[in-house]
Write an enzyme that holds these catalytic residues in place. Sequence first.
Site, PDB file in Angstrom:
ATOM      1  CE  LYS A 187      13.863  93.602  68.186  1.00  0.00           C
ATOM      2  NZ  LYS A 187      13.596  94.022  69.581  1.00  0.00           N
ATOM      3  CD  GLU A 232      16.501  95.559  71.039  1.00  0.00           C
ATOM      4  OE1 GLU A 232      15.647  95.224  70.195  1.00  0.00           O
ATOM      5  OE2 GLU A 232      16.464  95.237  72.216  1.00  0.00           O
ATOM      6  CD  GLU A 275       3.628  97.133  71.800  1.00  0.00           C
ATOM      7  OE1 GLU A 275       4.465  98.050  71.893  1.00  0.00           O
ATOM      8  OE2 GLU A 275       3.854  95.958  72.157  1.00  0.00           O
ATOM      9  CG  ASN A 284      12.761  96.199  74.129  1.00  0.00           C
ATOM     10  OD1 ASN A 284      11.982  95.849  73.250  1.00  0.00           O
ATOM     11  ND2 ASN A 284      14.067  96.024  74.051  1.00  0.00           N
ATOM     12  CG  HIS A 305       8.343  90.076  76.533  1.00  0.00           C
ATOM     13  ND1 HIS A 305       9.439  90.273  75.734  1.00  0.00           N
ATOM     14  CD2 HIS A 305       7.270  90.440  75.788  1.00  0.00           C
ATOM     15  CE1 HIS A 305       9.051  90.750  74.559  1.00  0.00           C
ATOM     16  NE2 HIS A 305       7.751  90.868  74.576  1.00  0.00           N
ATOM     17  NE  ARG A 340      14.017  96.978  66.653  1.00  0.00           N
ATOM     18  CZ  ARG A 340      13.742  96.353  65.534  1.00  0.00           C
ATOM     19  NH1 ARG A 340      14.656  96.305  64.579  1.00  0.00           N
ATOM     20  NH2 ARG A 340      12.580  95.771  65.349  1.00  0.00           N
ATOM     21  CG  HIS A 368       2.352  91.697  72.997  1.00  0.00           C
ATOM     22  ND1 HIS A 368       3.484  91.252  73.636  1.00  0.00           N
ATOM     23  CD2 HIS A 368       2.693  92.891  72.421  1.00  0.00           C
ATOM     24  CE1 HIS A 368       4.474  92.125  73.450  1.00  0.00           C
ATOM     25  NE2 HIS A 368       4.005  93.123  72.721  1.00  0.00           N
ATOM     26  CE  LYS A 372       9.412  98.326  65.538  1.00  0.00           C
ATOM     27  NZ  LYS A 372       8.803  97.143  66.095  1.00  0.00           N
ATOM     28  NE  ARG A 428      22.623  78.415  53.810  1.00  0.00           N
ATOM     29  CZ  ARG A 428      23.001  77.509  52.916  1.00  0.00           C
ATOM     30  NH1 ARG A 428      22.858  77.756  51.642  1.00  0.00           N
ATOM     31  NH2 ARG A 428      23.541  76.395  53.312  1.00  0.00           N
ATOM     32  CG  HIS A 456       7.916  95.217  75.454  1.00  0.00           C
ATOM     33  ND1 HIS A 456       7.280  96.436  75.500  1.00  0.00           N
ATOM     34  CD2 HIS A 456       7.468  94.606  74.328  1.00  0.00           C
ATOM     35  CE1 HIS A 456       6.503  96.563  74.427  1.00  0.00           C
ATOM     36  NE2 HIS A 456       6.598  95.465  73.702  1.00  0.00           N
TER      37      HIS A 456
HETATM   38  N1  GLY Z   1       8.857  95.470  69.323  1.00  0.00           N
HETATM   39  C1  GLY Z   1      10.156  95.930  69.630  1.00  0.00           C
HETATM   40  C2  GLY Z   1      11.042  96.072  68.443  1.00  0.00           C
HETATM   41  O1  GLY Z   1      10.621  95.882  67.315  1.00  0.00           O
HETATM   42  O2  GLY Z   1      12.199  96.362  68.611  1.00  0.00           O
END
Ligand code: GLY
Length: 361
Positions: free
Chosen positions: A143, A237, A185, A246, A253, A242, A265, A227, A121, A249
């Site tokens: 993430k 998010e 990025e 994106n 994606h 946050r 990516h 960041k 966990r 993205h």
């Molecule tokens: N790569 C996007 C984030 O970490 O929210």
Amino acid sequence: MQKHTVHVRLGARSHPIVIGKSLLPKALTSSSTFSGLKTRVFVIADSHLRPIAQRIIRSFGTKCAGSFFLSGGEATKDMSTLPKLYAAACQARLDRKSFIVAIGGGVIGDVTGFFAATYLRGIRIVHVPTTLVAQVDSAIGGKTGVNLPKGKNLVGAFHQPALVMVDSTTLKTLPDRQFRSGLAEVIKYGIIDDSILFRRLESRTKQILNRDPKELSWIIQRCCEIKARVVSQDEFETKGLRAILNFGHTIGHGIENAAQYKLLHGEAIALGMVGATYLSQKLGDLTSIAAQRINNLIGSFGLPVRLKIKLPTSKIVAAMRLDKKAGDGQIRFVLADDIGNVRTGIPVSEVFISEALATLC
Ligand code: GLY
């Protein structure tokens, strides 16, 4: 050994991002994070990074309870990797006081992060990102996840690391295509938050592509600061902040998944940013001059501004519909009003999305 620390401020989950040159292995293994007498660590690393991983393992000495090597390719970011990691963790008798040390790029960090989030966990993890994309983005913010055949990152968890250690020396040997992919990025941070960073990328393109250590340190630090601030204010998010990360993205994606990860990516995100820039002009306030600057910068870093492989628009749109960002059946975008200023959650009709995708062909 010069280093700089950026703090991710999240109450009990606060942690440092340590950035510098030639930090490995000493600054990592002697970090106060691992100072407990009974601390045990388990190293999970990209198999291409055996030499540096072995140095780290040796430097941990008796604290190291074992190691596991994985391929850094996107295929590793899959459910089938997890049972192998759980089995190795059981064999090494890791407990809740143990640390996982993840050494590698985005794939290694994401899958190892999800493993650490779920084993017992949740056990603690330290990220040692070794690619530019991981150093400025994926290793920061907690993430974690794996892909499903239907889409990218569809299974995952938020799991903050105890420490992120960014050694820019690891970029020296990064293949050119991977390095450029990370620059996508970096450009994104300029567009979403920092026009000064964007201008610096425009004016020092050559030095950056030559991997000038001073330039790289400045860039990595700046991206980590942005960041860290965003994540500190909107960890899960849910507050609309946050989501700015994106930019590019939504389409990116979709392309990544539809192309079955034949593009890196950052390459897919570069195309996604070109698409989002088109939509920002069409539906928002972005001027044609600003749009041109964005597209020029993407191109000058050798990133794609056109899709070089044949991909049906319908396949990309289908993948976009399954993306986590497509709530209530609507595909939503982050659009730029200016360089350094974006808006999130903008629903865009399929007609305009098709137009944006057409500009990439
Ligand atoms: N790569 C996007 C984030 O970490 O929210």
